[in-house]
Design a protein around this motif. Sequence first.
Motif, PDB file in Angstrom:
ATOM      1  N   LEU A 112      38.538  44.118  22.225  1.00 52.28           N
ATOM      2  CA  LEU A 112      39.168  43.046  21.461  1.00 52.28           C
ATOM      3  C   LEU A 112      38.393  42.755  20.177  1.00 52.28           C
ATOM      4  CD1 LEU A 112      40.141  40.554  24.319  1.00 52.28           C
ATOM      5  CD2 LEU A 112      41.512  42.384  23.273  1.00 52.28           C
ATOM      6  N   PRO A 113      38.986  43.019  19.008  1.00 56.29           N
ATOM      7  CA  PRO A 113      38.287  42.768  17.746  1.00 56.29           C
ATOM      8  C   PRO A 113      38.020  41.278  17.532  1.00 56.29           C
ATOM      9  CG  PRO A 113      40.186  44.212  17.422  1.00 56.29           C
ATOM     10  CD  PRO A 113      40.306  43.642  18.805  1.00 56.29           C
ATOM     11  N   ASP A 114      36.812  40.952  17.160  1.00 55.79           N
ATOM     12  CA  ASP A 114      36.424  39.596  16.806  1.00 55.79           C
ATOM     13  C   ASP A 114      36.088  39.590  15.315  1.00 55.79           C
ATOM     14  OD1 ASP A 114      35.376  37.111  16.434  1.00 55.79           O
ATOM     15  OD2 ASP A 114      33.831  37.254  17.992  1.00 55.79           O
ATOM     16  N   LEU A 115      36.994  39.054  14.504  1.00 53.85           N
ATOM     17  CA  LEU A 115      36.830  39.110  13.047  1.00 53.85           C
ATOM     18  C   LEU A 115      35.574  38.393  12.578  1.00 53.85           C
ATOM     19  CD1 LEU A 115      40.527  38.611  11.847  1.00 53.85           C
ATOM     20  CD2 LEU A 115      39.219  40.741  12.048  1.00 53.85           C
ATOM     21  N   SER A 116      35.085  37.447  13.365  1.00 50.49           N
ATOM     22  CA  SER A 116      33.861  36.742  12.971  1.00 50.49           C
ATOM     23  C   SER A 116      32.643  37.660  13.006  1.00 50.49           C
ATOM     24  CB  SER A 116      33.631  35.535  13.887  1.00 50.49           C
ATOM     25  OG  SER A 116      33.338  35.960  15.214  1.00 50.49           O
ATOM     26  N   GLN A 117      32.774  38.813  13.715  1.00 49.12           N
ATOM     27  CA  GLN A 117      31.673  39.769  13.815  1.00 49.12           C
ATOM     28  C   GLN A 117      31.690  40.795  12.671  1.00 49.12           C
ATOM     29  OE1 GLN A 117      29.257  40.009  16.212  1.00 49.12           O
ATOM     30  NE2 GLN A 117      29.951  38.288  17.451  1.00 49.12           N
ATOM     31  N   PHE A 118      32.735  40.733  11.827  1.00 50.90           N
ATOM     32  CA  PHE A 118      32.857  41.722  10.754  1.00 50.90           C
ATOM     33  C   PHE A 118      31.878  41.419   9.624  1.00 50.90           C
ATOM     34  CE2 PHE A 118      34.605  43.142   6.694  1.00 50.90           C
ATOM     35  CZ  PHE A 118      34.783  44.488   6.957  1.00 50.90           C
ATOM     36  N   SER A 119      31.243  42.476   9.108  1.00 53.63           N
ATOM     37  CA  SER A 119      30.326  42.343   7.978  1.00 53.63           C
ATOM     38  C   SER A 119      30.211  43.691   7.286  1.00 53.63           C
ATOM     39  CB  SER A 119      28.940  41.881   8.446  1.00 53.63           C
ATOM     40  OG  SER A 119      28.335  42.884   9.242  1.00 53.63           O
ATOM     41  N   ALA A 120      29.492  43.716   6.162  1.00 50.53           N
ATOM     42  CA  ALA A 120      29.245  44.980   5.464  1.00 50.53           C
ATOM     43  C   ALA A 120      28.473  45.936   6.356  1.00 50.53           C
ATOM     44  CB  ALA A 120      28.469  44.723   4.173  1.00 50.53           C
TER      45      ALA A 120
END
Length: 466
Positions: free
Chosen positions: A213-221
Amino acid sequence: MEQKSRSSFSSRIGFVLAAAGSAVGLGNLWRFPYLAAQYGGGIFLLVYIILAVTFGFALMITEIAIGRKTRLSCIGAYKALDRRFGFLGWIATFVPVIITPYYCVIGGWVMKYLFTFLTGNGLTAADNGGFFNDFIGFDAGSIPATMLDFSGPTPWFLIYVLLTTVVVFFGVEKGIEKASRIMMPVLAVLSVVVAVYSLTIDGAMTGLKYYLLPDLSQFSASTVLGALGQLFYSMSLAMGIMITYGSYMQKENLLEHSVTQIEIFDTLFAFIAGLMIIPAVVAFNGGDPSQINNGPGLMFITLPMVFESMHFGSIIGTVFFLLVLFAALTSSISLMETIVSVVMDKTSLSRAPSTLIVAAIVLLFGVPSCLGYGPWAGITIIGMQFLDFFDFISNSVLMPIVAFLTCILIGHVVGTKVIADEVKEGAGAFHREALHRVMVRWIAPILLVLILATELATKVFGIFTI
């Protein structure tokens, strides 16, 4: 001296299995799972898939098309496209020359663990790192004794190099293709078996949810850069392998379709590797994905402890390390074949002596990586042990440079039409031509510069960490 005749794969499926076998290796089995755990699980998986079908596809089809068009190993292939870029072939060749010896050392580690599980002593390896550290750091008091004692890594390295050499010795169709036809289906079946069993462990669903399940809050460069770095390691890019295998590809085979199959196979295997490892290790760590070790610690320390906690752990451990051995062999075979192809192209030697020469080079340069954690542990290069340094130079420095200059050559010197025309030969169409053109000309070079700058800033200058 270039060869007038060239070996070839007997069929498209033979080519796809061999190329997929090259791509599917240790990078999929231990590097992908720990990066996925480190960079947010589901969001890393999503980013990786997007990059695989864009960035990865563009670079892979470029390299395979270069090989098939020129029918040469990477040194001759780059020079045939533009004489000014002949040096790039030498850099690309240097990458597998660096990687193959230390990769075979790690392959020897896998053989040791497989033997340990096969003899019923596998769970003795699950002692929080003591077994692994004693093994790689083995020192019998003298170099000859250390190198001959099976308690240490060197004899296992020698056996692994011998297995790889035998397959390459028999050539493209009778050696590489035949081995890939056997090992790749077995690899697929074993991976599914271990993945299904892993999901039955109590607490595994927590890890599965984190992984899928993708957690957009974990997205970064860092998520993007981590996924990009993994693509190189996973898809055998920028090391001459795909150019070499492309030079063995028959003209009537559909190039774009073959590359699509390779990237699907490689990405699917990376996904299944995550299913095998992340849910089980998260369950073992009480639901905390941050406790998944990186580097060798995951495969050689954490996973044996996970197997110990399982029912039938000895059996599962044996199956797992057999799977890892097959995956490692398919990659080391392609690495050695790339070097052998260059030796054959640039000399008048046939396959047999060329293979023996390359095997001798691999043995010679593999010794420092074998002894680098033991008798030679006090010798470091920019603060790194031999194996870690070779890994850094090849994967973090040379491969991004090779890929960047390849994009410059194809995108801005000879033109992407050269690749498009080769792809269309026999097919009549290149469905992702626009994507390929934009990626190679503009997007990929920018991303490659970012990868190189980040790796140098992180590991050499210590400016920041990702």
